[in-house]
Design an enzyme around this catalytic site. Structure first.
Site, mmCIF file in Angstrom:
data_model
loop_
_atom_site.group_PDB
_atom_site.id
_atom_site.type_symbol
_atom_site.label_atom_id
_atom_site.label_comp_id
_atom_site.label_asym_id
_atom_site.label_seq_id
_atom_site.Cartn_x
_atom_site.Cartn_y
_atom_site.Cartn_z
ATOM 1 N N ASP A 194 62.550 22.970 42.078
ATOM 2 C CA ASP A 194 61.065 22.683 42.026
ATOM 3 C C ASP A 194 60.706 21.876 43.292
ATOM 4 O O ASP A 194 61.010 21.987 44.418
ATOM 5 C CB ASP A 194 61.029 22.090 40.783
ATOM 6 C CG ASP A 194 59.788 22.677 40.080
ATOM 7 O OD1 ASP A 194 58.593 22.230 40.350
ATOM 8 O OD2 ASP A 194 59.867 23.377 39.067
ATOM 9 N N HIS A 212 54.912 18.964 39.355
ATOM 10 C CA HIS A 212 55.582 19.810 38.833
ATOM 11 C C HIS A 212 56.784 19.588 38.636
ATOM 12 O O HIS A 212 57.500 19.623 37.206
ATOM 13 C CB HIS A 212 55.312 21.352 39.321
ATOM 14 C CG HIS A 212 55.503 22.504 38.358
ATOM 15 N ND1 HIS A 212 56.778 23.031 38.394
ATOM 16 C CD2 HIS A 212 55.065 23.044 37.307
ATOM 17 C CE1 HIS A 212 57.044 23.804 37.407
ATOM 18 N NE2 HIS A 212 55.809 24.011 36.979
ATOM 19 N N SER A 240 56.895 27.878 32.445
ATOM 20 C CA SER A 240 57.682 26.908 33.282
ATOM 21 C C SER A 240 58.210 25.722 32.201
ATOM 22 O O SER A 240 59.318 25.242 32.301
ATOM 23 C CB SER A 240 56.758 26.120 34.303
ATOM 24 O OG SER A 240 56.306 27.022 35.317
#
Length: 899
Positions: free
Chosen positions: A491, A535, A728
């Site tokens: 990520d 994120h 996600s």
């Protein structure tokens, strides 16, 4: 994807590296072909013919680009790149490839070498908080007003050089393609890209009977409605008959405007009878920022209608009653009290050392103000009403302003004070009256209001904790917490924050932090902040946070698991195929060193080839074959069918869609499948997603300096808790469940984990046992951690598939999905309600997620069989030569509404 930049000079398109990748091209059997190519290319660069009645702007030649060069092994790939003068940037042993910087000439030379298997243009990988739209014309109808994308063109096609419509003349639509032939003929169309933050133009084209470099069709673009034009490309000869159409892609972001036009125009030298180009699937994909959620004005208010200190007259309650300081008379006595003035109750203050204060919770607001009405009676110089603010619930104060001056007010005045500096969960306001001369005066206060903006919900209690919803808390009580299992999260990086830094039992959580962009290990058994997006932190905390909610439930599914951070994306969420593949390669190479058992991939892109032809998918398949449980997001481009992204379209791995509890965590009857959750089947006929997991308004941590937090500050709920939705997040939940399963039974293979997750999933059914959602929307159903850990199911996943043969290229596979003549999707040789799907989306509540659904006698719909050449889908899903890199963006997490 090789981006054809707008600055490109005029050139012969046939003699540059193709965008559709493979090994077809000009034969280099001897030096004569090389000399011919060089001469022809030089001539093409010198030719510059402006379109009719327009100004043509050109720029410098495009520089070298990044590619993935695949050979029989890594060493061969590296040697081949070096032999043609290219620069090796990445060693990708996992797919026997080298990342390289190459010129078009070097690409052509590599494609002609027999030991080179493929040359892929590197694709950008983007993670942005945007919505994706497309305008498209597939030319399936002989009309100039087709709108085949998600948005509409700004105009119809307009012919240039004739005006006889789409079925006649030199410019026409026939056989589901646009045909342009003859000299000085063309067509143009407008699109409004005023709000676009990026835009990519793609088209499929074939040429015929173009005899030399002076015979061509230009692709042009205008930003001012056609006053000036820029040439993006020219499609020239010598081409007598181009058998296989080729796909081309262009970054047109610099030309995004409200008056963008694209135009195709033939040169004056094109043979009037035979010279032509055929075009199909002209598409512009663009990104626009999603609007912020609706702003609600929340008020805590006291109108003093009742003689009491606990009035709540606004649309939100105060955090507590009024409290007196150095005045003990309550609301009916003392120097501070509620009295009747002019027929209405008011808060009444007389000068003293006393004060009165009250707390309002305005956490999450971006703007707030205090407003009240007041009336002074018998003020003299030195008399004042002081207004104080506190950020900590009254432990410390700072004075904002005074109301002072001599005289009396004939009517009530309104005072307003900015509370921006005091926005907290324990914001307090305080009033006190004081006279420096000992004068006795009165001041009346009414309608005390604290008003602030609010983006519902900002309360952490409204943010979903997936742990109890999937029964993971029952496993935690049994000591199954992911202990001893490392989850690799590919990520945006890691954030150094307590609930991530340490496991629930106090162990340092990070095993290793690897930066695939720099190809460097940043930290081993220690924590360093590398996440500039946020994120990665959010996803990681969902899988393994050690923090607890108000009910004592962990916020992380596997709170004692450890993490291997694989950073492949920057602060904006942008990355490249090369770096993502290198990260997967590193994880596989080092899996035993750090006990990596699970690989979380919370990103998704539109498929550009069959699953086995995508180099990223090949790396994912290698990871699964090596023993890693790979969990991928289905993608946020739902709810329509065939919207599953890469790498979720890999049949072997665990692909996860998203459901939501509808902001009622204690009531499952109104749960629903999130509208953004991507649905199957895949192009190859596989059922995806495999399962669904909580993915709506999920609670996780977020660095306040991260890009996502800066773009969406209103989704903070205090103490770095942040709410975000997406597949996600659902993938992160499932990765945590996989860690629990592997702690309980370390001998499980990836196929075993997938089998048990699917066998114990709970399908959404109505009261009669009929599926509420299609198998192509919910897969096997909602994951249940407790049941999956205690399951003994075996051999029920990936039946009929052979990953070794697939990777070797000796056999590829297709799933059981197909489509009937009415456009309904169904499963081959399968009967029963819920399996046929016309593409509609069920929004109904009132159902239950129930286990034990009879999937037609245990039909292995998660398996497949030998590839037989594809299906007759109602839409065209064909990639010439197996590749069609159209430039679709991959998103770590496309921002979606908070469902």
């Amino acid at each position: 994807m090789m981006q054809h930049q707008p600055e490109t000079q005029l050139r012969d398109r046939n003699e540059t590296a193709p965008a559709a990748l493979g090994k077809k091209g000009v034969s280099w059997q001897n030096g004569r072909y090389l000399l011919l190519w060089l001469c022809f290319f030089t001539i093409a660069l010198l030719v510059s013919t402006a379109p009719l009645g327009s100004q043509l702007v050109t720029g410098p030649e495009q520089p070298a680009d990044a590619y993935i060069v695949q050979a029989v092994d890594l060493e061969t790939a590296v040697a081949a790149v070096q032999a043609v003068g290219g620069t090796v940037t990445h060693e990708l042993g996992i797919i026997n490839a080298a990342g390289a910087t190459l010129t078009p000439f070097q690409v052509r030379a590599l494609q002609e070498q027999p030991h080179i298997q493929a040359v892929y243009a590197d694709q950008m990988v983007h993670a942005t908080s945007v919505a994706y739209e497309t305008v498209r014309d597939a030319f399936t109808n002989p009309a100039y007003n087709n709108n085949d994308g998600t948005a509409s063109w700004a105009s119809d096609w307009l012919e240039i050089g004739e005006a006889d419509g789409p079925q006649h003349g030199a410019v026409r639509i026939a056989d589901e393609r646009l045909d342009i032939r003859g000299a000085n003929k063309g067509i143009q169309r407008a699109i409004n890209l005023d709000e676009a933050t990026s835009a990519t133009l793609t088209l499929t084209l074939a040429r015929a009977h173009l005899r030399n470099g002076n015979q061509f069709v230009q692709l042009q673009i205008s930003t001012d409605g056609g006053d000036t034009w820029l040439e993006l490309d020219r499609f020239a000869g010598r081409i007598m008959n181009e058998e296989s159409p080729r796909q081309f892609s262009y970054d047109i972001t610099p030309f995004a405007s409200a008056n963008t036009l694209i135009r195709l125009l033939s040169s004056a030298n094109v043979n009037n009878n035979n010279g032509r180009v055929y075009l199909s699937n002209i598409e512009i994909a663009y990104q626009i920022p999603l609007p912020s959620p609706p702003i609600e004005l929340w008020q805590v208010r006291d109108e003093f209608n009742a003689v009491a200190y606990d009035n709540n007259d606004g649309n939100q309650p105060w955090a507590g009653p009024w409290r007196e300081f150095l005045d003990w008379g309550g609301p009916t006595g003392g120097n501070i009290r509620i009295t009747n003035e002019s027929g209405d109750n008011r808060l009444h203050l007389q000068p003293s050392n006393a004060a009165i204060w009250r707390v309002a919770d305005i956490a999450g607001a971006t703007a707030a103000e205090l407003r009240f009405d007041y009336k002074r009676v018998n003020f003299v110089e030195g008399d004042r009403l002081s207004v104080w603010f506190s950020r900590d619930g009254g432990r410390s104060w700072f004075r904002s302003a005074r109301i002072e001056g001599s005289g009396s007010d004939s009517d009530y005045q309104t005072a307003t004070f900015d509370l921006a500096d005091a926005i907290r969960a324990n914001t307090a306001i305080r009033f006190s009256a004081y006279s420096s001369s000992g004068n006795v005066f009165d001041i009346y206060i009414d309608n005390v209001t604290v008003e602030h903006d609010a983006y519902y919900p900002t309360d952490p209690a409204q943010m979903a904790n997936p742990v109890p919803r999937i029964d993971a808390h029952l496993l935690h009580a049994q000591g199954i917490t992911g202990q001893g299992v490392t989850i690799a999260v590919l990520d945006t990086g890691y954030w150094n924050y307590p609930e991530l830094d340490f496991t629930a039992n106090g162990q340092t959580r990070p095993r290793v932090q690897y930066d695939a962009v720099r190809n460097a290990v940043d930290c081993i058994n220690c924590a360093v902040s590398t996440d500039q997006s946020g994120h990665g932190a959010h996803v990681s905390s969902i899988a393994m946070s050690a923090a607890q909610d108000a009910n004592g439930h962990y916020l992380g599914v596997a709170p004692n698991s450890r993490i291997a951070t694989l950073k492949a994306f920057d602060a904006t969420g942008a990355g490249r195929y090369l770096d993502v593949i290198r990260a997967i390669d590193w994880a596989v190479t080092n899996k035993d060193t750090y006990n990596i058992r699970v690989l979380n991939l919370s990103f998704s892109a539109t498929p550009q080839s069959y699953y086995w032809d995508d180099p990223l998918n090949q790396a994912v398949m290698r990871a699964w074959e090596a023993g890693l449980v790979v969990v991928a997001a289905a993608g946020n481009r739902g709810p329509g069918p065939m919207s599953i992204g890469v790498p979720g379209n890999v049949p072997y791995i665990i692909t996860v869609g998203a459901m939501t509890d509808n902001f009622t965590p204690d009531d499952s009857s109104d749960d629903f499948l999130a509208s953004f959750s991507a649905a199957g089947p895949t192009v190859e006929g596989f059922v995806k997603p495999d399962i669904v997991a909580p993915g709506g308004h999920i609670r996780g941590i977020m660095p306040n300096h991260g890009r996502i937090a800066q773009d969406y500050p209103h989704y903070f709920g205090g103490q770095s808790q942040f709410m975000m939705s997406g597949t996600s997040q659902a993938a992160a939940v499932t990765s945590g469940v996989a860690a629990l399963m592997l702690q309980a039974n370390p001998n499980l293979t990836p196929d075993d984990v997938k089998c048990r997750l699917m066998a114990t999933a709970q399908a959404a059914q109505d009261s009669e046992g009929t599926l509420v959602y299609s198998v192509f929307q919910q897969g096997a159903g909602l994951v249940n951690a407790y049941q999956a850990v205690h399951s003994t199911a075996a051999g029920c996943a990936n039946q009929g598939l052979d990953i070794t043969a697939d990777l070797a290229g000796t056999q590829h596979f297709q799933g059981p999905a197909n489509q009937d003549s009415d456009g309904n999707y169904y499963l081959t040789d399968l009967n029963g309600d819920g399996f046929a799907w016309s593409g509609g989306f069920a929004w109904s509540g009132g159902f239950v997620w129930s286990g034990g659904f009879a999937w037609s006698g245990g039909f292995a719909w998660s398996g497949g069989f030998a590839w037989s050449g594809g299906f007759a889908w109602s839409d065209s899903y064909v990639w010439e030569d197996g590749f069609a890199w159209s430039g679709a963006n991959m998103a770590i997490n496309q921002w979606v509404p908070q469902q």
